[in-house]
Design a protein around this motif. Structure first.
Motif, PDB file in Angstrom:
ATOM      1  N   LEU A  57       0.935  -1.216  -0.033  1.00  0.00           N
ATOM      2  CA  LEU A  57      -0.185   0.109   0.086  1.00  0.00           C
ATOM      3  C   LEU A  57       0.983   0.687   0.181  1.00  0.00           C
ATOM      4  O   LEU A  57       0.136   2.227   0.436  1.00  0.00           O
ATOM      5  CB  LEU A  57      -0.594  -0.154   1.291  1.00  0.00           C
ATOM      6  N   LYS A  60      -0.399   5.018  -1.771  1.00  0.00           N
ATOM      7  CA  LYS A  60      -1.453   5.091  -1.107  1.00  0.00           C
ATOM      8  C   LYS A  60      -1.019   6.650  -0.868  1.00  0.00           C
ATOM      9  O   LYS A  60      -0.264   6.387   0.117  1.00  0.00           O
ATOM     10  CB  LYS A  60      -2.326   4.599  -0.329  1.00  0.00           C
ATOM     11  N   TYR A  64       0.369   3.103   5.888  1.00  0.00           N
ATOM     12  CA  TYR A  64      -0.738   2.515   5.950  1.00  0.00           C
ATOM     13  C   TYR A  64       0.269   0.927   6.842  1.00  0.00           C
ATOM     14  O   TYR A  64       1.912   0.793   6.002  1.00  0.00           O
ATOM     15  CB  TYR A  64      -1.235   1.509   4.824  1.00  0.00           C
ATOM     16  N   LYS A 102      -5.077  -3.920  -2.480  1.00  0.00           N
ATOM     17  CA  LYS A 102      -4.785  -2.879  -2.831  1.00  0.00           C
ATOM     18  C   LYS A 102      -6.152  -2.297  -3.537  1.00  0.00           C
ATOM     19  O   LYS A 102      -6.434  -1.389  -3.600  1.00  0.00           O
ATOM     20  CB  LYS A 102      -3.553  -2.923  -4.713  1.00  0.00           C
ATOM     21  N   ILE A 105      -8.385  -1.019   0.043  1.00  0.00           N
ATOM     22  CA  ILE A 105      -8.217  -0.122   0.954  1.00  0.00           C
ATOM     23  C   ILE A 105      -8.038   1.023  -0.157  1.00  0.00           C
ATOM     24  O   ILE A 105      -6.954   0.836  -1.715  1.00  0.00           O
ATOM     25  CB  ILE A 105      -6.078  -0.361   1.110  1.00  0.00           C
TER      26      ILE A 105
END
Length: 106
Positions: A57, A60, A64, A102, A105
């Motif tokens: 992640l 992002k 995370y 993936k 989230i």
């Protein structure tokens, strides 16, 4: 000390796993899930940034992090410093495709 907030999805996934563990493996396995949850929550309350960033992640906008729960699962979360809150967003079964995490989230 940080606060912990479970998203609705993460909470549902956790209790689904506990129920499955109870049905398939018995009370002791179900209790292990609950003990692991308390252990992880205690760690996050005291040290909200203590777990490793989740590489899957990394693209992002939030950082995370994840930690193992019951060997085959990862508890995915992020820490909001401004509110001193850890948001637990998902429980990912690591036997699933990484793409699944993936997509879940946002």
């Amino acid at each position: 000390m940080a606060k912990i907030v479970w998203t609705k999805r993460a909470e549902c996934l956790f209790f689904d796993r506990v129920e499955y563990a109870y049905t398939e493996f018995g009370k002791s396995t179900s209790l292990k899930w609950q003990i692991e949850r308390k252990r992880i929550e205690h760690q996050l309350l005291e040290h909200p940034e203590s777990y490793t960033p989740e590489r899957l992640l990394s693209d992002k906008r939030r950082l995370y992090r994840s930690c193992h729960i019951m060997r085959r699962f990862k508890l995915v979360h992020y820490y909001a410093k401004t509110s001193d809150t850890v948001y637990i967003t998902d429980i990912w079964d690591m036997r699933m495709s990484p793409e699944t995490l993936k997509k879940r989230i946002k």
